[in-house]
Design a protein around this motif. Sequence first.
Motif, PDB file in Angstrom:
ATOM      1  N   MET A 175      30.505  -5.427  -9.216  1.00 54.97           N
ATOM      2  CA  MET A 175      30.448  -5.454 -10.672  1.00 54.97           C
ATOM      3  C   MET A 175      29.074  -4.998 -11.161  1.00 54.97           C
ATOM      4  N   VAL A 176      29.058  -4.289 -12.245  1.00 54.27           N
ATOM      5  CA  VAL A 176      27.801  -3.779 -12.809  1.00 54.27           C
ATOM      6  C   VAL A 176      26.895  -4.942 -13.212  1.00 54.27           C
ATOM      7  N   ARG A 177      25.645  -4.893 -12.774  1.00 53.60           N
ATOM      8  CA  ARG A 177      24.589  -5.875 -13.101  1.00 53.60           C
ATOM      9  C   ARG A 177      24.904  -7.283 -12.589  1.00 53.60           C
ATOM     10  N   ALA A 178      25.841  -7.380 -11.671  1.00 51.00           N
ATOM     11  CA  ALA A 178      26.174  -8.707 -11.142  1.00 51.00           C
ATOM     12  C   ALA A 178      25.073  -9.186 -10.193  1.00 51.00           C
ATOM     13  N   LYS A 179      24.719 -10.442 -10.277  1.00 48.93           N
ATOM     14  CA  LYS A 179      23.767 -11.075  -9.371  1.00 48.93           C
ATOM     15  C   LYS A 179      24.512 -12.143  -8.572  1.00 48.93           C
ATOM     16  N   VAL A 180      24.659 -11.906  -7.309  1.00 49.00           N
ATOM     17  CA  VAL A 180      25.465 -12.781  -6.464  1.00 49.00           C
ATOM     18  C   VAL A 180      24.557 -13.525  -5.497  1.00 49.00           C
ATOM     19  N   ARG A 181      24.710 -14.831  -5.432  1.00 50.80           N
ATOM     20  CA  ARG A 181      23.970 -15.664  -4.484  1.00 50.80           C
ATOM     21  C   ARG A 181      24.973 -16.336  -3.556  1.00 50.80           C
ATOM     22  N   VAL A 182      24.698 -16.257  -2.264  1.00 49.76           N
ATOM     23  CA  VAL A 182      25.579 -16.849  -1.253  1.00 49.76           C
ATOM     24  C   VAL A 182      24.772 -17.856  -0.442  1.00 49.76           C
ATOM     25  N   THR A 183      25.253 -19.074  -0.358  1.00 49.24           N
ATOM     26  CA  THR A 183      24.567 -20.141   0.370  1.00 49.24           C
ATOM     27  C   THR A 183      25.494 -20.682   1.451  1.00 49.24           C
ATOM     28  N   LEU A 184      24.971 -20.821   2.652  1.00 47.40           N
ATOM     29  CA  LEU A 184      25.724 -21.409   3.755  1.00 47.40           C
ATOM     30  C   LEU A 184      25.255 -22.846   3.962  1.00 47.40           C
ATOM     31  N   GLU A 185      26.171 -23.791   3.848  1.00 53.51           N
ATOM     32  CA  GLU A 185      25.847 -25.205   4.013  1.00 53.51           C
ATOM     33  C   GLU A 185      26.493 -25.735   5.288  1.00 53.51           C
ATOM     34  N   ILE A 186      25.707 -26.403   6.113  1.00 51.46           N
ATOM     35  CA  ILE A 186      26.187 -26.939   7.388  1.00 51.46           C
ATOM     36  C   ILE A 186      26.070 -28.460   7.352  1.00 51.46           C
ATOM     37  N   ASP A 187      27.149 -29.150   7.690  1.00 49.21           N
ATOM     38  CA  ASP A 187      27.160 -30.613   7.720  1.00 49.21           C
ATOM     39  C   ASP A 187      27.824 -31.035   9.029  1.00 49.21           C
ATOM     40  N   ALA A 188      27.076 -31.604   9.940  1.00 47.41           N
ATOM     41  CA  ALA A 188      27.597 -31.958  11.266  1.00 47.41           C
ATOM     42  C   ALA A 188      27.426 -33.456  11.519  1.00 47.41           C
ATOM     43  N   ASP A 189      28.521 -34.115  11.910  1.00 47.81           N
ATOM     44  CA  ASP A 189      28.488 -35.520  12.317  1.00 47.81           C
ATOM     45  C   ASP A 189      28.604 -35.589  13.836  1.00 47.81           C
ATOM     46  N   MET A 190      27.704 -36.301  14.483  1.00 51.38           N
ATOM     47  CA  MET A 190      27.689 -36.399  15.951  1.00 51.38           C
ATOM     48  C   MET A 190      27.667 -37.865  16.356  1.00 51.38           C
ATOM     49  N   PRO A 191      28.836 -38.508  16.481  1.00 52.84           N
ATOM     50  CA  PRO A 191      28.895 -39.947  16.772  1.00 52.84           C
ATOM     51  C   PRO A 191      28.152 -40.342  18.046  1.00 52.84           C
ATOM     52  N   GLU A 192      28.115 -39.453  19.053  1.00 50.95           N
ATOM     53  CA  GLU A 192      27.439 -39.760  20.315  1.00 50.95           C
ATOM     54  C   GLU A 192      25.944 -39.449  20.270  1.00 50.95           C
ATOM     55  N   GLY A 193      25.490 -38.886  19.194  1.00 52.22           N
ATOM     56  CA  GLY A 193      24.076 -38.531  19.084  1.00 52.22           C
ATOM     57  C   GLY A 193      23.789 -37.151  19.642  1.00 52.22           C
ATOM     58  N   ALA A 194      22.823 -36.458  19.070  1.00 50.23           N
ATOM     59  CA  ALA A 194      22.461 -35.109  19.510  1.00 50.23           C
ATOM     60  C   ALA A 194      21.460 -35.186  20.651  1.00 50.23           C
ATOM     61  N   ALA A 195      21.683 -34.357  21.661  1.00 53.60           N
ATOM     62  CA  ALA A 195      20.752 -34.297  22.795  1.00 53.60           C
ATOM     63  C   ALA A 195      19.410 -33.721  22.347  1.00 53.60           C
ATOM     64  N   ASP A 196      18.350 -34.093  23.071  1.00 51.20           N
ATOM     65  CA  ASP A 196      17.010 -33.636  22.708  1.00 51.20           C
ATOM     66  C   ASP A 196      16.930 -32.112  22.700  1.00 51.20           C
ATOM     67  N   GLY A 197      17.579 -31.475  23.675  1.00 54.63           N
ATOM     68  CA  GLY A 197      17.546 -30.018  23.733  1.00 54.63           C
ATOM     69  C   GLY A 197      18.204 -29.381  22.526  1.00 54.63           C
ATOM     70  N   VAL A 198      19.328 -29.974  22.074  1.00 57.30           N
ATOM     71  CA  VAL A 198      20.025 -29.454  20.904  1.00 57.30           C
ATOM     72  C   VAL A 198      19.161 -29.621  19.662  1.00 57.30           C
ATOM     73  N   VAL A 199      18.550 -30.781  19.518  1.00 60.44           N
ATOM     74  CA  VAL A 199      17.681 -31.030  18.370  1.00 60.44           C
ATOM     75  C   VAL A 199      16.543 -30.013  18.329  1.00 60.44           C
ATOM     76  N   ARG A 200      15.920 -29.795  19.470  1.00 56.40           N
ATOM     77  CA  ARG A 200      14.791 -28.873  19.530  1.00 56.40           C
ATOM     78  C   ARG A 200      15.230 -27.435  19.217  1.00 56.40           C
ATOM     79  N   THR A 201      16.356 -27.009  19.825  1.00 57.22           N
ATOM     80  CA  THR A 201      16.824 -25.632  19.628  1.00 57.22           C
ATOM     81  C   THR A 201      17.247 -25.380  18.191  1.00 57.22           C
ATOM     82  N   VAL A 202      18.046 -26.298  17.632  1.00 54.57           N
ATOM     83  CA  VAL A 202      18.537 -26.114  16.266  1.00 54.57           C
ATOM     84  C   VAL A 202      17.384 -26.139  15.272  1.00 54.57           C
TER      85      VAL A 202
END
Length: 384
Positions: free
Chosen positions: A340-367
């Motif tokens: 569209m002419v003069r359109a300003k589009v913003r795209v946002t990616l939202e991540i929501d993760a539940d980890m009942p067993e807890g995240a490993a240290d390596g995963v925390v560091r990498t992410v």
Amino acid sequence: HPLPKSGQDVADDFEVRLVVLEPDQWYAKDGNTPAEAASKAMFESRGSAPRLYRNTLVFLAADRSRWQDLEESLRRCLAWRSILNDIETLQLSPHQVRQAKSQYEAAEGAAKARLPETYQWLLIPVQPDKTGPVSWEAVKLTGAEPLAVRASRKLKSGEYMITNLGAVRLRMELDRIPLWRGDHVEVAQLIEDFGRYLYLPRLAGPEVLTEAIASGIGLLTWSDSFAYAESFDEQAGRYRGLQAGRQVAVRPDDPGFLVVASVARRQMDADQAERAGVSPQETEAAPARRGLGTVADEPEESQASKRPIRFHGTVELDPERVGRDAGRVAEEVIAHLTGMVRAKVRVTLEIDADMPEGAADGVVRTVTENSRTLRFRSHGFEVE
């Protein structure tokens, strides 16, 4: 196709085929290798006849240095197997038989382990430009999956093979080449085109194309894609069974046509006016019906003031197929908005993760490190 002797052994149809070359048809980066010669020969012809559907073949070749190691393992494996086959002739003791079996199993295991390490080169014919020459890209495979699985994953991730084609992208290809034959093109002709020409996306099979066609016909905003007709009456210059904005089942053997949206709209408006008893001249002068509503006979400024000026949307993506789903959102929604002419589009990616067993240290560091590198506006892990 495992180890074909010639192009005659490789089918010439619309499905993408992985051709696994003979091991002595190896590949090396220094050029002019047996793999390149064999691939080009099979790519160009099937037996004595020229190959028609060249946009369906990719080749898997052995690495030259790795093949030498694999060949050594295979020779050792065959040698121990021949000993086991001649136990009585050789008059082996039980201890020697056990030893021979152990050596054979070890050699066989080594050969199986070296096989995926040896076949590591995908040779892919490409033609970025319609008028340009065909070139070959060599892509190295990694991973522990079976050869065909690794090859398929690499082809899809690099978009050398398309398994999901958006309707907007199909319309872009129709206009870019162009693929239209006048104001329409047969479904069967499109399937032929995508199978033949390397400057078009390499589709996994005809079903990918028919799904994209059905998706485009079914769009409410089908004027951005195309319409469908069951047949075309050349004498009357009219399409029969013209449909758009609704779900239509399209098969690979479908005899129907894709119709340019603007041409389909004119016929639909004329048909509607004829049913309402309005002359074609009045139809052309009157505001055209678009989408779900009819544009009222109002000043242009008044119409513009009533048009929507903002859009917002939230969609949940499959975490196992984020790339595929995000690509479809980009093609089917974002591409329309950014156009569209003069359109300003913003795209946002939202991540929501539940980890009942807890995240490993390596995963925390990498992410955390990757989020920082990718310049996330906000990110972090929480502890209850």
